[in-house]
Design a protein around this motif. Sequence first.
Motif, short mmCIF file in Angstrom:
data_model
loop_
_atom_site.label_atom_id
_atom_site.label_comp_id
_atom_site.label_asym_id
_atom_site.label_seq_id
_atom_site.Cartn_x
_atom_site.Cartn_y
_atom_site.Cartn_z
N LYS A 174 -79.85 3.92 -10.10
CA LYS A 174 -80.02 2.75 -9.23
C LYS A 174 -78.89 1.74 -9.45
N ASP A 175 -78.46 1.59 -10.71
CA ASP A 175 -77.40 0.63 -11.03
C ASP A 175 -76.03 1.12 -10.58
N LEU A 176 -75.72 2.39 -10.87
CA LEU A 176 -74.34 2.88 -10.72
C LEU A 176 -74.05 3.57 -9.40
N THR A 177 -75.05 4.20 -8.79
CA THR A 177 -74.77 4.92 -7.53
C THR A 177 -75.79 4.54 -6.44
N PRO A 178 -75.95 3.25 -6.14
CA PRO A 178 -76.88 2.85 -5.07
C PRO A 178 -76.31 3.24 -3.71
N GLU A 179 -77.19 3.49 -2.77
CA GLU A 179 -76.75 3.87 -1.42
C GLU A 179 -76.43 2.63 -0.60
N LEU A 185 -69.20 1.39 -10.34
CA LEU A 185 -68.19 2.41 -10.64
C LEU A 185 -66.90 2.20 -9.87
N GLY A 186 -66.99 1.47 -8.75
CA GLY A 186 -65.78 1.22 -7.97
C GLY A 186 -64.75 0.41 -8.76
N SER A 187 -65.25 -0.42 -9.70
CA SER A 187 -64.34 -1.25 -10.48
C SER A 187 -63.54 -0.44 -11.50
N ILE A 188 -63.96 0.82 -11.75
CA ILE A 188 -63.20 1.66 -12.68
C ILE A 188 -62.50 2.81 -11.96
N GLY A 189 -62.51 2.77 -10.62
CA GLY A 189 -61.74 3.74 -9.86
C GLY A 189 -62.48 4.94 -9.32
N ILE A 190 -63.82 4.95 -9.40
CA ILE A 190 -64.61 6.04 -8.83
C ILE A 190 -65.18 5.58 -7.49
N GLN A 209 -59.78 13.76 -1.27
CA GLN A 209 -58.69 12.81 -1.50
C GLN A 209 -59.10 11.70 -2.47
N GLY A 210 -60.38 11.45 -2.57
CA GLY A 210 -60.84 10.35 -3.42
C GLY A 210 -61.16 10.81 -4.84
N ASN A 211 -61.76 9.91 -5.58
CA ASN A 211 -62.20 10.21 -6.95
C ASN A 211 -63.71 10.34 -6.91
N THR A 212 -64.16 11.58 -6.78
CA THR A 212 -65.57 11.84 -6.47
C THR A 212 -66.30 12.44 -7.67
N ILE A 213 -67.46 11.89 -7.97
CA ILE A 213 -68.35 12.47 -8.99
C ILE A 213 -69.02 13.71 -8.41
N PHE A 214 -69.02 14.80 -9.17
CA PHE A 214 -69.73 16.00 -8.68
C PHE A 214 -70.77 16.51 -9.68
N TYR A 231 -70.19 11.53 -16.51
CA TYR A 231 -69.82 11.93 -15.15
C TYR A 231 -68.63 12.87 -15.19
N LEU A 232 -68.70 13.93 -14.37
CA LEU A 232 -67.53 14.75 -14.10
C LEU A 232 -67.01 14.34 -12.73
#
Length: 246
Positions: A174-179, A185-190, A209-214, A231-232
Amino acid sequence: MAREMYQSMLGWSEYKKGDEKHTPTHFLLEKKEYEEVGMIQDQIQDLKRQLLRKDKECDLAVHRKENEMNTIINQKEIAFRTKIEELEEKVQDMEKERDILSGMNQNLLRINKERSNSSRNLPKKKEHTGYVVLQSREKMFYVRHNKYRIWETMLQSPYTMDITDEQARYQIKKDLTPEGEYWILGSIGIDGYWVTDLDTIMRDEEHGQGNTIFQMQQNANYRSGYWEVIYLHTKALGIIPKNMRY
């Protein structure tokens, strides 16, 4: 034996076979034959009365069964409605209890964050998210015959081991990947989160092209006493803000 008869000017006469002048219209029965016919007619009438009585009995039985079934259905409907009302009342009570517990839980989580930030000498909650980057390292990742250079990043959450794995997982997500909201995470480049096959991500025009968590993994660090998340993701992090460095 019954005889064929016709009516002439002189009265009733017996029809003779071969008589082309007259046409038989009636039968003349002997007394015994007449009585037998009467008995047969009586039997037919009696059978008709029995059938009529049976029809009435069947109608009454069907009507009685219909009434019984309607009574049972009405009783079931009443019981069902009563049960629904009871369940609806329970649901309302549970929703009230949930709201109360949710409010209490939010307060506990807020206190938990503030205490954890304080114990780690981090700024207060209003000035800090409670998450710090512990490490980020490059590694090779293999998918079938393809080899990719990806990054593995570990973050420490503000949640201590006093909450369960499920609670921590829910809050961290809820904190890191809210819809549709601002991403910490955007502040660290993800900038993306797509849990799928890495081949699929790399072939995708947007996510490739982006920095995507999978992939996401949760880690219980009993030495530090805090829940961590690993996170990977497809590219290296950007410059980490000072307030997210340990």
